[in-house]
Motif scaffolding. Sequence first.
Motif, PDB file in Angstrom:
ATOM      1  N   SER A  67       0.837  -1.206   0.000  1.00 32.73           N
ATOM      2  CA  SER A  67       0.000   0.000   0.000  1.00 32.73           C
ATOM      3  C   SER A  67       0.874   1.259   0.000  1.00 32.73           C
ATOM      4  O   SER A  67       2.091   1.190   0.180  1.00 32.73           O
ATOM      5  N   ASP A  68       0.231   2.399  -0.185  1.00 35.89           N
ATOM      6  CA  ASP A  68       0.956   3.668  -0.170  1.00 35.89           C
ATOM      7  C   ASP A  68       1.683   3.873   1.152  1.00 35.89           C
ATOM      8  O   ASP A  68       2.789   4.430   1.185  1.00 35.89           O
ATOM      9  N   SER A  69       1.060   3.427   2.231  1.00 35.07           N
ATOM     10  CA  SER A  69       1.686   3.631   3.542  1.00 35.07           C
ATOM     11  C   SER A  69       3.031   2.911   3.641  1.00 35.07           C
ATOM     12  O   SER A  69       3.956   3.399   4.304  1.00 35.07           O
ATOM     13  N   PHE A  70       3.154   1.770   2.977  1.00 35.17           N
ATOM     14  CA  PHE A  70       4.428   1.038   2.972  1.00 35.17           C
ATOM     15  C   PHE A  70       5.513   1.872   2.304  1.00 35.17           C
ATOM     16  O   PHE A  70       6.623   2.013   2.832  1.00 35.17           O
ATOM     17  N   TRP A  71       5.203   2.436   1.138  1.00 37.86           N
ATOM     18  CA  TRP A  71       6.203   3.210   0.394  1.00 37.86           C
ATOM     19  C   TRP A  71       6.560   4.499   1.123  1.00 37.86           C
ATOM     20  O   TRP A  71       7.749   4.889   1.150  1.00 37.86           O
ATOM     21  N   LEU A  72       5.580   5.134   1.742  1.00 35.07           N
ATOM     22  CA  LEU A  72       5.861   6.360   2.494  1.00 35.07           C
ATOM     23  C   LEU A  72       6.727   6.066   3.712  1.00 35.07           C
ATOM     24  O   LEU A  72       7.631   6.835   4.055  1.00 35.07           O
ATOM     25  N   ALA A  73       6.466   4.926   4.354  1.00 33.55           N
ATOM     26  CA  ALA A  73       7.288   4.536   5.505  1.00 33.55           C
ATOM     27  C   ALA A  73       8.709   4.196   5.064  1.00 33.55           C
ATOM     28  O   ALA A  73       9.685   4.516   5.753  1.00 33.55           O
ATOM     29  N   LYS A  74       8.816   3.579   3.906  1.00 31.28           N
ATOM     30  CA  LYS A  74      10.150   3.214   3.403  1.00 31.28           C
ATOM     31  C   LYS A  74      10.983   4.462   3.132  1.00 31.28           C
ATOM     32  O   LYS A  74      12.161   4.531   3.513  1.00 31.28           O
ATOM     33  N   LYS A  75      10.409   5.431   2.440  1.00 36.07           N
ATOM     34  CA  LYS A  75      11.177   6.628   2.085  1.00 36.07           C
ATOM     35  C   LYS A  75      11.534   7.454   3.315  1.00 36.07           C
ATOM     36  O   LYS A  75      12.483   8.243   3.286  1.00 36.07           O
ATOM     37  N   ALA A  76      10.781   7.272   4.407  1.00 37.05           N
ATOM     38  CA  ALA A  76      11.057   8.002   5.646  1.00 37.05           C
ATOM     39  C   ALA A  76      12.015   7.239   6.560  1.00 37.05           C
ATOM     40  O   ALA A  76      12.444   7.774   7.586  1.00 37.05           O
ATOM     41  N   ASP A  77      12.362   6.016   6.192  1.00 37.33           N
ATOM     42  CA  ASP A  77      13.261   5.195   7.000  1.00 37.33           C
ATOM     43  C   ASP A  77      14.656   5.839   7.075  1.00 37.33           C
ATOM     44  O   ASP A  77      15.175   6.351   6.074  1.00 37.33           O
ATOM     45  N   THR A  78      15.255   5.805   8.259  1.00 40.06           N
ATOM     46  CA  THR A  78      16.546   6.468   8.480  1.00 40.06           C
ATOM     47  C   THR A  78      17.622   5.951   7.530  1.00 40.06           C
ATOM     48  O   THR A  78      18.393   6.736   6.946  1.00 40.06           O
ATOM     49  N   LEU A  79      17.689   4.643   7.361  1.00 40.79           N
ATOM     50  CA  LEU A  79      18.705   4.069   6.487  1.00 40.79           C
ATOM     51  C   LEU A  79      18.473   4.457   5.029  1.00 40.79           C
ATOM     52  O   LEU A  79      19.427   4.698   4.281  1.00 40.79           O
ATOM     53  N   GLN A  80      17.198   4.518   4.618  1.00 40.40           N
ATOM     54  CA  GLN A  80      16.893   4.911   3.247  1.00 40.40           C
ATOM     55  C   GLN A  80      17.269   6.376   3.001  1.00 40.40           C
ATOM     56  O   GLN A  80      17.782   6.719   1.927  1.00 40.40           O
ATOM     57  N   ILE A  81      17.058   7.204   3.984  1.00 41.73           N
ATOM     58  CA  ILE A  81      17.439   8.612   3.852  1.00 41.73           C
ATOM     59  C   ILE A  81      18.953   8.739   3.731  1.00 41.73           C
ATOM     60  O   ILE A  81      19.467   9.495   2.898  1.00 41.73           O
ATOM     61  N   GLN A  82      19.679   7.973   4.559  1.00 42.01           N
ATOM     62  CA  GLN A  82      21.139   7.988   4.477  1.00 42.01           C
ATOM     63  C   GLN A  82      21.621   7.495   3.116  1.00 42.01           C
ATOM     64  O   GLN A  82      22.536   8.076   2.519  1.00 42.01           O
ATOM     65  N   LEU A  83      20.964   6.447   2.623  1.00 36.49           N
ATOM     66  CA  LEU A  83      21.315   5.896   1.319  1.00 36.49           C
ATOM     67  C   LEU A  83      21.093   6.931   0.229  1.00 36.49           C
ATOM     68  O   LEU A  83      21.971   7.159  -0.626  1.00 36.49           O
ATOM     69  N   PHE A  84      19.944   7.594   0.250  1.00 34.25           N
ATOM     70  CA  PHE A  84      19.659   8.611  -0.758  1.00 34.25           C
ATOM     71  C   PHE A  84      20.663   9.760  -0.685  1.00 34.25           C
ATOM     72  O   PHE A  84      21.149  10.240  -1.711  1.00 34.25           O
ATOM     73  N   ASN A  85      20.976  10.186   0.529  1.00 34.58           N
ATOM     74  CA  ASN A  85      21.904  11.311   0.681  1.00 34.58           C
ATOM     75  C   ASN A  85      23.282  10.990   0.099  1.00 34.58           C
ATOM     76  O   ASN A  85      23.910  11.835  -0.543  1.00 34.58           O
ATOM     77  N   GLU A  86      23.753   9.769   0.318  1.00 29.68           N
ATOM     78  CA  GLU A  86      25.054   9.368  -0.212  1.00 29.68           C
ATOM     79  C   GLU A  86      25.029   9.273  -1.741  1.00 29.68           C
ATOM     80  O   GLU A  86      25.980   9.668  -2.420  1.00 29.68           O
ATOM     81  N   VAL A  87      23.935   8.765  -2.274  1.00 35.25           N
ATOM     82  CA  VAL A  87      23.795   8.685  -3.732  1.00 35.25           C
ATOM     83  C   VAL A  87      23.708  10.080  -4.330  1.00 35.25           C
ATOM     84  O   VAL A  87      24.354  10.388  -5.344  1.00 35.25           O
ATOM     85  N   ASP A  88      22.930  10.933  -3.696  1.00 33.53           N
ATOM     86  CA  ASP A  88      22.762  12.288  -4.218  1.00 33.53           C
ATOM     87  C   ASP A  88      24.076  13.057  -4.173  1.00 33.53           C
ATOM     88  O   ASP A  88      24.355  13.866  -5.065  1.00 33.53           O
ATOM     89  N   LYS A  89      24.882  12.804  -3.156  1.00 35.51           N
ATOM     90  CA  LYS A  89      26.182  13.478  -3.038  1.00 35.51           C
ATOM     91  C   LYS A  89      27.139  12.995  -4.126  1.00 35.51           C
ATOM     92  O   LYS A  89      27.826  13.800  -4.760  1.00 35.51           O
ATOM     93  N   THR A  90      27.174  11.688  -4.356  1.00 37.44           N
ATOM     94  CA  THR A  90      28.097  11.115  -5.352  1.00 37.44           C
ATOM     95  C   THR A  90      27.650  11.434  -6.769  1.00 37.44           C
ATOM     96  O   THR A  90      28.480  11.661  -7.659  1.00 37.44           O
ATOM     97  N   PHE A  91      26.341  11.471  -6.976  1.00 34.20           N
ATOM     98  CA  PHE A  91      25.805  11.663  -8.331  1.00 34.20           C
ATOM     99  C   PHE A  91      25.008  12.964  -8.437  1.00 34.20           C
ATOM    100  O   PHE A  91      23.942  13.005  -9.057  1.00 34.20           O
ATOM    101  N   SER A  92      25.537  14.012  -7.828  1.00 32.86           N
ATOM    102  CA  SER A  92      24.867  15.320  -7.935  1.00 32.86           C
ATOM    103  C   SER A  92      24.840  15.787  -9.385  1.00 32.86           C
ATOM    104  O   SER A  92      23.915  16.462  -9.834  1.00 32.86           O
ATOM    105  N   VAL A  93      25.884  15.389 -10.149  1.00 31.78           N
ATOM    106  CA  VAL A  93      25.960  15.670 -11.587  1.00 31.78           C
ATOM    107  C   VAL A  93      26.118  14.341 -12.304  1.00 31.78           C
ATOM    108  O   VAL A  93      26.913  13.501 -11.889  1.00 31.78           O
ATOM    109  N   PHE A  94      25.367  14.153 -13.366  1.00 33.62           N
ATOM    110  CA  PHE A  94      25.358  12.865 -14.077  1.00 33.62           C
ATOM    111  C   PHE A  94      25.824  13.013 -15.526  1.00 33.62           C
ATOM    112  O   PHE A  94      25.763  12.070 -16.302  1.00 33.62           O
ATOM    113  N   ASN A  95      26.296  14.194 -15.893  1.00 32.02           N
ATOM    114  CA  ASN A  95      26.574  14.487 -17.306  1.00 32.02           C
ATOM    115  C   ASN A  95      27.612  13.551 -17.922  1.00 32.02           C
ATOM    116  O   ASN A  95      27.441  13.071 -19.052  1.00 32.02           O
TER     117      ASN A  95
END
Length: 320
Positions: A67-95
């Motif tokens: 359900s939607d609640s599962f996906w919203l809980a996943k994106k709010a998970d601490t580890l998922q946020i850390q994962l996204f932040n590290e990816v966003d930092k490494t791939f801030s530019v993709f050119n």
Amino acid sequence: MKKIILLIGIVLIITSCKRDNALQQSIAKINTDIAVERFDRLFAEATSEDLPKLKQAYPFMFSEKYSDSFWLAKKADTLQIQLFNEVDKTFSVFNDIETEIESLFNHLKYYFQEFNPPRIITVTNDVRYRNKVIVTDTITVIALDNYLGSEHEFYSSIHKYIRANLTKEQIVVNLAGEYAKKYIYQQPKKTLLDEMIYFGKQLYFKDAVIPFKTDAERIGYSPKQLNWAIANESYIWRYFVERELLFSTDSKLPGRFINPAPFTKFYLEEIDADSPGQLGQYIGWQIVRAYMKQNDVSLKDMLIKSTEDIFNNTKFKPRK
């Protein structure tokens, strides 16, 4: 006489360089243009109001059993946020990576006219490094959390020989490898030579479609490992021949000579520790290279040739 031979050699090199340059110019004119879809960012930044639209745009990214609640809980998970932040930092530019993918697609279109560039979608997949890239006819998915750099803290529990290639430089190499699997046809592998030729085809395919990458990058070696393989090429070949391993059906051989590993298992104390893994792949690569140099065969046709056809029509001589 030596001067004549040297002159002939120089002429051949110049002619070959001109031919290669003309080929690359023709391929560049194909001018593939892609737009990478950063689903990883869209998902991380989505609100509860955004989620329905995101699911509608990317239905294949959302399992209906959740359900939607599962996906919203996943994106709010601490580890998922850390994962996204590290990816966003490494791939801030993709050119740069996008340019490499476009070049890969130019080459694929040149050699396989039926090829149509797919959608390129980036995601995170909880560092499932065995599934870094998924390729279909219409969609290619790249899990960016598998390319954060070999020394990244997320990879501390992963074997060193595996994490060595968890770098952004390997994205297009992995993509090329997945496309190679789609275009190669070979009978079920029975012998060590079957395995060697199959992976030799994959690596030669990479020679053709990502010529802007180094040999070391294509096989996933460090420069030191590649130099070791080159320096010991004659010995490796002699080892296979003298022990009659080429046509052996021993199921343990791929684990020793083909599969990714920290080193190749010759069971010889003096060289095992220094050797890189996958040396059977490396020798298969050199056999296929020799076959293509000695025979008038297109890349497309070579990929469907049998092991016997390639081996029997190749006068392979390892470097000494």
